[in-house]
Scaffold this active site. Structure first.
Site, short mmCIF file in Angstrom:
data_model
loop_
_atom_site.label_atom_id
_atom_site.label_comp_id
_atom_site.label_asym_id
_atom_site.label_seq_id
_atom_site.Cartn_x
_atom_site.Cartn_y
_atom_site.Cartn_z
N LYS A 81 47.45 -7.69 37.58
CA LYS A 81 48.33 -8.21 38.83
C LYS A 81 47.48 -8.18 39.81
O LYS A 81 47.57 -8.88 40.83
CB LYS A 81 49.34 -7.27 39.68
CG LYS A 81 48.67 -5.39 40.12
CD LYS A 81 50.01 -5.04 40.78
CE LYS A 81 50.00 -3.48 40.68
NZ LYS A 81 50.35 -2.61 40.51
N ARG A 82 46.10 -7.99 39.90
CA ARG A 82 45.02 -8.01 40.15
C ARG A 82 43.94 -9.86 40.16
O ARG A 82 43.19 -9.59 40.89
CB ARG A 82 43.67 -7.01 40.38
CG ARG A 82 44.06 -5.78 41.26
CD ARG A 82 43.66 -4.64 40.94
NE ARG A 82 44.07 -4.12 39.83
CZ ARG A 82 44.87 -3.52 39.26
NH1 ARG A 82 45.21 -2.74 40.36
NH2 ARG A 82 44.49 -2.84 38.42
#
Ligand code: GLU
Ligand code: ZN
Length: 504
Positions: A269-270
């Site tokens: 998700k980063r």
């Protein structure tokens, strides 16, 4: 095929779920799961349940819930039951189901399917270490499975507070995954696991299957990262069926392949490109993004990448999902979006550009009829050239921007409005000034500029039209020049040529 997926189930009895946590972030992986569940439900005429997994209240924010609903609506992934929609199996927020979980745990305890474990963390660690040294399996060793009432009392007297563990079966757990085929988990790898923390907090391995059972979910389609929890979920399902909680039927599972990003690592998700907001801001069409995400594991036909959601619903077959990891390719994602941009009817395209032109302030949110007429006339000039809607302003902003606010991009000026450009602009302005208001058409503009700049000055088209383009659009790349001049109108065109001439 379909029979294997449905068994004896009526197609319309299909019930699938999408259970995000309301963290205010949806990733492409989440959305792909939502999409496949949605397509599966729509294909069979069944139901998609939206359930919010918000027991971890510390991580939830009011905006997180709002974001989740708005994002799914933006994507067009409608749910049939859930928050803001209702349904017979609510509440659909897990935070409102705490009593239900307590009740189910009490029943599991009473039936001996779950038990209190009083082991301290140090004791667990010590025994795990010892087991490891002895080359044995290092999961929970079942120490508290069969404590005598006296042992329990002794622990209670010591002030220990127990966790609740599920009593796992001692036989292998085998299931037929809809994507991956038969999968077997051996009991030695499946220790009794914790359902409820010592502070009474119910955990994901409890609440997720309990809700799936109570909400009568028939198929669970989710990411492969959740595969390790599936045998536990199945064991809990069987325990629940035995004590009469839920539908009594274990859902079919299908685990969707991992999505890999840069460097062949799982997209996190980063990572850039992993969050939905980025695509909304960049002006992706929901149908373009969904089409691309569908390709992460599925395809409609061997030689075909672009399809509508209606076509996906019609053709979707979970059995055809590929179990190999899928690679996320940002370039291809944009290309698929561009293909959907081309598919839009012109009026629709114009309407979808408006919010993006309003966001930069060149158009009001409700454009005037006059502005709409220019926008509609401009669409055929740009529709084939744009990959995302956020290019609206750089493509067409110059047609709408206030004369006072109009600026030539300094980089374009430095590269193009130099050298002979002054003479070119001079000649262009003179030639165009000769055209009256009624003669201001693409054809007449082209004829006048060619006669003056190409025939008259003997320039190459690039050197002739480049300065004119920069002068009127402010950029080196614009829609076709003569059409742009017509749309911009005589007065503004001459004004901008004059302005550029003065500063060149
Ligand atoms: N709330 C879990 C997640 O978002 C649900 C996983 C599942 O589909 O079971 O990861
Ligand atoms: Zn224990």
């Amino acid at each position: 095929m379909t029979d294997a997926v449905l068994g004896d189930l009526e197609p319309s009895a299909v019930r699938v779920r999408f259970p995000p946590s309301p963290t205010g972030l949806l990733t492409v992986g989440n959305i792909r799961s939502a999409l496949f569940n949605w397509a599966f439900a729509r294909h069979f005429g069944g139901k998609l349940v939206l359930r919010i997994e918000d027991t971890d209240t510390a991580r939830n924010t009011a905006e997180g819930y709002r974001y989740t609903y708005d994002a799914l609506r933006w994507l067009g992934l409608t749910w049939d039951e859930g928050p803001e929609v209702g349904g017979d199996f609510g509440p659909y927020l897990q935070s409102e189901r705490m009593d239900i979980y307590a009740d189910v745990v009490a029943k599991l305890m009473a039936a001996g399917r779950a038990y209190h474990c009083y082991c301290s963390q140090e004791e667990l660690d010590q025994r795990r270490e010892a087991a490891r040294t002895a080359g044995q399996h290092s999961g929970y060793d079942g120490h508290c499975r069969n404590l005598s009432p006296e042992q329990v009392q002794a622990y209670v007297d010591e002030g220990r507070r127990p966790v609740v563990r599920l009593r796992m079966p001692d036989h292998p757990i085998v299931f037929d995954d809809l994507v991956r085929g038969e999968i077997t988990f051996l009991p030695e790898n499946l220790g009794d696991y914790v359902l409820v923390r010592a502070n009474g907090y119910p955990l994901y391995p409890l609440v997720n299957p309990v809700d799936d059972a109570l909400m009568e979910i028939t198929h669970v389609l989710r990411g492969e990262d959740l595969l390790p929890s599936t045998p536990r979920q199945i064991a809990l399902y069987e325990a629940l069926a035995d004590i009469g909680v839920g539908s009594g039927r274990t859902p079919r599972f299908g685990h969707l392949p991992f999505v890999m990003g840069e460097g062949n690592k799982r997209l996190s998700k980063r990572d850039k490109g992993s969050g939905l907001t980025e695509y909304v801001d960049r002006g992706f069409l929901p149908e373009g993004l969904l089409n691309y995400l569908a390709l992460l594991g599925w395809s409609i036909a061997e030689d075909r990448d672009v399809f509508t959601m209606a076509e996906m619903v019609e053709a979707f077959d979970i059995r055809k999902v590929n179990s190999n990891a899928a690679r996320f390719d940002p370039k291809k994602c944009e290309a698929i979006n561009a293909a959907h941009m081309r598919l839009l009817p012109q009026e629709e395209f114009a309407q979808r550009m408006i919010p993006f032109l309003a966001a930069t302030g060149v158009l009001p949110e409700q454009p005037s009829e006059e502005q709409l007429a220019v926008l509609r006339a401009a669409v055929p000039l740009v529709q084939e050239r744009m990959n995302t809607l956020s290019e609206s302003d750089e493509m067409l902003g110059f047609l709408f921007v206030d004369e006072d606010a109009f600026r030539v991009d300094p980089d374009a000026a430095a590269k193009v409005l130099t050298g002979d450009a002054h003479a070119v602009l001079d000649a262009a302005a003179k030639a165009l000034a000769d055209l009256g208001d009624t003669e201001w058409t693409t054809e007449a503009i082209e004829a006048a500029l060619r006669a003056s700049l190409i025939d008259g000055l003997g320039l190459k088209p690039k050197n002739a039209f480049g300065p004119v383009r920069v002068a009127i659009s402010g950029r080196r790349i614009s829609p076709p020049l003569f059409e742009s001049l017509e749309l911009l109108g005589r007065e503004k065109s001459l004004h901008r040529l004059e302005r550029a001439r003065r500063t060149t």
